[in-house]
Design a protein around this motif. Sequence first.
Motif, mmCIF file in Angstrom:
data_model
loop_
_atom_site.group_PDB
_atom_site.id
_atom_site.type_symbol
_atom_site.label_atom_id
_atom_site.label_comp_id
_atom_site.label_asym_id
_atom_site.label_seq_id
_atom_site.Cartn_x
_atom_site.Cartn_y
_atom_site.Cartn_z
ATOM 1 N N ASN A 364 7.012 -0.658 1.682
ATOM 2 C CA ASN A 364 7.055 -1.889 2.460
ATOM 3 C C ASN A 364 5.828 -2.769 2.280
ATOM 4 N N LEU A 365 5.210 -2.703 1.114
ATOM 5 C CA LEU A 365 4.159 -3.659 0.789
ATOM 6 C C LEU A 365 4.742 -4.627 -0.227
ATOM 7 N N SER A 366 4.933 -5.884 0.167
ATOM 8 C CA SER A 366 5.745 -6.797 -0.634
ATOM 9 C C SER A 366 4.961 -7.548 -1.684
ATOM 10 N N VAL A 367 3.629 -7.492 -1.657
ATOM 11 C CA VAL A 367 2.839 -8.284 -2.599
ATOM 12 C C VAL A 367 2.545 -7.450 -3.832
ATOM 13 N N CYS A 368 2.819 -8.010 -5.001
ATOM 14 C CA CYS A 368 2.521 -7.306 -6.252
ATOM 15 C C CYS A 368 2.261 -8.342 -7.325
ATOM 16 N N ALA A 369 0.990 -8.636 -7.566
ATOM 17 C CA ALA A 369 0.612 -9.612 -8.592
ATOM 18 C C ALA A 369 -0.328 -8.943 -9.570
ATOM 19 N N PHE A 370 -0.192 -9.315 -10.861
ATOM 20 C CA PHE A 370 -1.046 -8.665 -11.849
ATOM 21 C C PHE A 370 -1.322 -9.629 -12.988
ATOM 22 N N SER A 371 -2.320 -9.241 -13.780
ATOM 23 C CA SER A 371 -2.772 -10.069 -14.901
ATOM 24 C C SER A 371 -2.386 -9.403 -16.207
ATOM 25 N N GLU A 372 -2.118 -10.216 -17.215
ATOM 26 C CA GLU A 372 -1.790 -9.686 -18.541
ATOM 27 C C GLU A 372 -2.928 -8.857 -19.119
ATOM 28 N N SER A 373 -4.149 -9.148 -18.681
ATOM 29 C CA SER A 373 -5.306 -8.420 -19.239
ATOM 30 C C SER A 373 -5.319 -6.962 -18.823
ATOM 31 N N TRP A 374 -4.439 -6.616 -17.856
ATOM 32 C CA TRP A 374 -4.424 -5.225 -17.428
ATOM 33 C C TRP A 374 -3.641 -4.335 -18.385
ATOM 34 N N PHE A 375 -2.856 -4.918 -19.294
ATOM 35 C CA PHE A 375 -1.919 -4.131 -20.077
ATOM 36 C C PHE A 375 -2.572 -3.526 -21.301
ATOM 37 N N SER A 376 -2.058 -2.408 -21.714
ATOM 38 C CA SER A 376 -2.503 -1.750 -22.943
ATOM 39 C C SER A 376 -1.316 -1.025 -23.549
ATOM 40 N N PRO A 377 -1.214 -1.009 -24.873
ATOM 41 C CA PRO A 377 -0.091 -0.302 -25.490
ATOM 42 C C PRO A 377 -0.271 1.206 -25.485
ATOM 43 N N VAL A 378 -1.452 1.705 -25.135
ATOM 44 C CA VAL A 378 -1.697 3.146 -25.166
ATOM 45 C C VAL A 378 -1.133 3.775 -23.902
ATOM 46 N N THR A 379 -0.439 4.890 -24.031
ATOM 47 C CA THR A 379 0.181 5.526 -22.874
ATOM 48 C C THR A 379 -0.327 6.953 -22.757
ATOM 49 N N HIS A 380 -1.153 7.198 -21.755
ATOM 50 C CA HIS A 380 -1.653 8.547 -21.524
ATOM 51 C C HIS A 380 -1.583 8.926 -20.058
ATOM 52 N N GLN A 381 -0.923 8.114 -19.268
ATOM 53 C CA GLN A 381 -0.773 8.385 -17.848
ATOM 54 C C GLN A 381 0.686 8.216 -17.475
ATOM 55 N N ASN A 382 0.993 8.825 -16.338
ATOM 56 C CA ASN A 382 2.305 8.571 -15.771
ATOM 57 C C ASN A 382 2.165 8.624 -14.260
ATOM 58 N N PHE A 383 3.082 7.980 -13.590
ATOM 59 C CA PHE A 383 2.999 7.840 -12.156
ATOM 60 C C PHE A 383 4.335 8.218 -11.539
ATOM 61 N N THR A 384 4.256 8.676 -10.317
ATOM 62 C CA THR A 384 5.464 8.877 -9.522
ATOM 63 C C THR A 384 5.063 8.741 -8.065
ATOM 64 N N TYR A 385 6.044 8.530 -7.220
ATOM 65 C CA TYR A 385 5.706 8.478 -5.802
ATOM 66 C C TYR A 385 6.208 9.756 -5.145
ATOM 67 N N VAL A 386 5.451 10.182 -4.150
ATOM 68 C CA VAL A 386 5.714 11.431 -3.443
ATOM 69 C C VAL A 386 5.862 11.100 -1.967
ATOM 70 N N SER A 387 7.003 11.436 -1.431
ATOM 71 C CA SER A 387 7.251 11.239 -0.002
ATOM 72 C C SER A 387 7.213 12.611 0.667
ATOM 73 N N ILE A 388 6.277 12.777 1.595
ATOM 74 C CA ILE A 388 6.127 14.059 2.296
ATOM 75 C C ILE A 388 6.574 13.868 3.738
ATOM 76 N N GLN A 389 7.662 14.507 4.077
ATOM 77 C CA GLN A 389 8.203 14.454 5.431
ATOM 78 C C GLN A 389 7.683 15.658 6.212
ATOM 79 N N VAL A 390 7.015 15.389 7.331
ATOM 80 C CA VAL A 390 6.447 16.461 8.154
ATOM 81 C C VAL A 390 7.508 16.933 9.137
ATOM 82 N N LEU A 391 7.813 18.225 9.083
ATOM 83 C CA LEU A 391 8.819 18.806 9.965
ATOM 84 C C LEU A 391 8.157 19.301 11.246
ATOM 85 N N ASP A 392 8.911 19.213 12.325
ATOM 86 C CA ASP A 392 8.354 19.572 13.627
ATOM 87 C C ASP A 392 8.204 21.076 13.765
#
Length: 723
Positions: A364-392
């Motif tokens: 729910n964060l709606s702002v996402c702006a970026f610059s072309e200077s951030w890009f690189s053709p080299v790929t050595h990282q990967n990302f994923t999101y993790v949702s942790i639900q706390v059980l009672d």
Amino acid sequence: DVNGIISTKTKLDYESQKNYILNISLSDGNATDYAAVFIKVTDVNDNRPVLDITSTTVTIPENVPAGTSITSVSATDVDEGFNGLVVYTLKGGEGKMDIDASGLILLGKKLDRETQGFYNLTVIASDQGQPVLSTALNLTVIIDDVNDNPPVFSSSRYEVSVPEDEVLGRALLTVSAMDLDAGANALVKYRIVSQQPPTSSPVFLVNLTTGQLSLSQQLDYETIKQFKVEVEASDGGQPSLSAKTLVVVHVLDVNDNPPEFNQAAYHIFVFENLQKGSPIYTFSVTDKDEVENARITYYLSAEDGDNPYSIQQDGTILVNGHVDRETKEKYELLLVASDNGAPQRQVIERNTLFFICNFLLFINLSVCAFSESWFSPVTHQNFTYVSIQVLDVNDNPPQFTKAQYSASVRVATAKEGVSVLSVSATDLDIGNNSVISYSLMNHSNDFRINNHTGEITLSSNLDHITADTVVTLIVIAADHGVPQLTSNGKVTVRVNDINDNPPVFSTLIQTELSAPENAASLDLGVFSATDLDIGVNALLSYSLQDDFAGMFHINSSTGKLMTKKSLDREMMDSYELKIIATDSGKPSQSASLVLSITVEDVNDNPPVFPQKLYSVTVKENEPPHVILSAVATDEDIGYNAIIHYTIIGETASFRVGELSGNITTLQPLDYESRSQYTFILKAFNPGEPHLQDTANITDMDLLFLVTVEDANEEGPVFDKPSY
């Protein structure tokens, strides 16, 4: 000559003419006679053998068998006999060649051009004359190459390590084969005969003439890590001979693959209150590269900064802080997996940044702006999101909404089923862990509680209660969790009756008291009463009928009695106090308690003489007798009022009675020796503290003296016996 001697005019040559016939005439001038002289020239060994050969160079193939004729020589000697008998000998050839008597040169042993490509021979033709004459001929035998040697590689096995991103066409290594033959037989050509593992198209190329090995297809370490290439070297002979070698190509890993998660997103469920360091999930992340290029480093972060989790480098998430579902029940985290290869990633690639933006939108964060200077053709990282639900977890007991509940019930209006009050508890947990049931800790004949609502009602009409009564109920609120948690609530129910009971002081209270004088703020005790009523009817207040001008004070709530001033026995040695206890009913009722307080004496007063100076006259020569009775007084009593006397000075002439104070002469006084005495009389008591008083006894001017009165006991005396 005239003597008939025949001589030679020139040198004879047997080889030119072997004999001569001379016609000789003999004449005496008159007659002439003729004779024929036959001269035979005798051979002398004066000619060397002459070799007859058209070429001094002979070429033979190296594979001719032993015994083969190489060439033949022929020599002639114009001499005759032994002088013309030619014998051949051969020098050189290293034992591989020989010559027979006819001049035929034969191969004695097998030749090998690769060992020796030619031989220099010397053929010697010698006659048998004396001396022996000979002729030498230098002969070169050239061994012609035969393709009898295959190419030989400089190594039977070549190994080379090639990074998987090696450029196509670049030389990887050069294989080299040598052929000991010559000419076309030694012209080596290379080709690849096999490749393991096989591929649809050849991965490698070898230069036909140089043996340089290069790539024809891009390598991929993650697909094939090693190739075995068989290279053949063949010569140009007929038939062609060949040899093979093995080239082992080790494909080196290049950091060309990013870490890969086995899921696009992770939804993890954990129970709250896990201990710090507890593992909750291990990620399966792979990297097709190897070693450092595949060693994964993890970074786990939360956009809002609230992250009670950490991640180990094996991909296991640990609880690193307090996880409380009641505080926060869901965590949205960003997990970054980076390999440790070279080059390491320095900037974010475009697809990754889009992924981050999607993650921000996800939380729910709606702002996402970026610059072309951030890009690189080299790929050595990967990302994923993790949702942790706390059980009672049932970690919160029910909590009453009030610390204490109270209600009042009038006996006159009490009926079975009438509601007294309702208690209420809440539970921060959820589900069955927050469902609450109510019960009373102890059974009551007068009250009951609704198990679900917490409403307390009367179970009787309370007609058996004849006095104000306070009933304390302990209510248990229990949740339905496992384990079940409970809490207790206190309910005070005042059953109000009429104010029909006065306060009562206990008969066990000690009413005869004693108190020392001179002590400030004495605590004389608590004098409390009881009242069988309850509520305001039993709320008591205390007062004094007479506080003796503020000498005494009683706490109106507790009945604690104290002195406000120091007592003085010499002023008043006893008091009679009346304590009154009054309830708060209407009309109020009261009771009283009379205390007798005796003030205890303290030695706080010294003995006192009625005067400070005494004067007395005593006649000389009187026998010892009482000359004065000095009596002191003490306002204390008892032992504190006992007075003792003593004299300080002049104790040789006077004494005082220790208890009576009577001053007595110890001997007759003599006016002529001493006409006046002064001494101090001391009065003291033995109490604690030790108090005393002194008096000067003198009779002169302001002093009281003991004056000796003269008696006429001496006649006149001349100061000289004669004049």
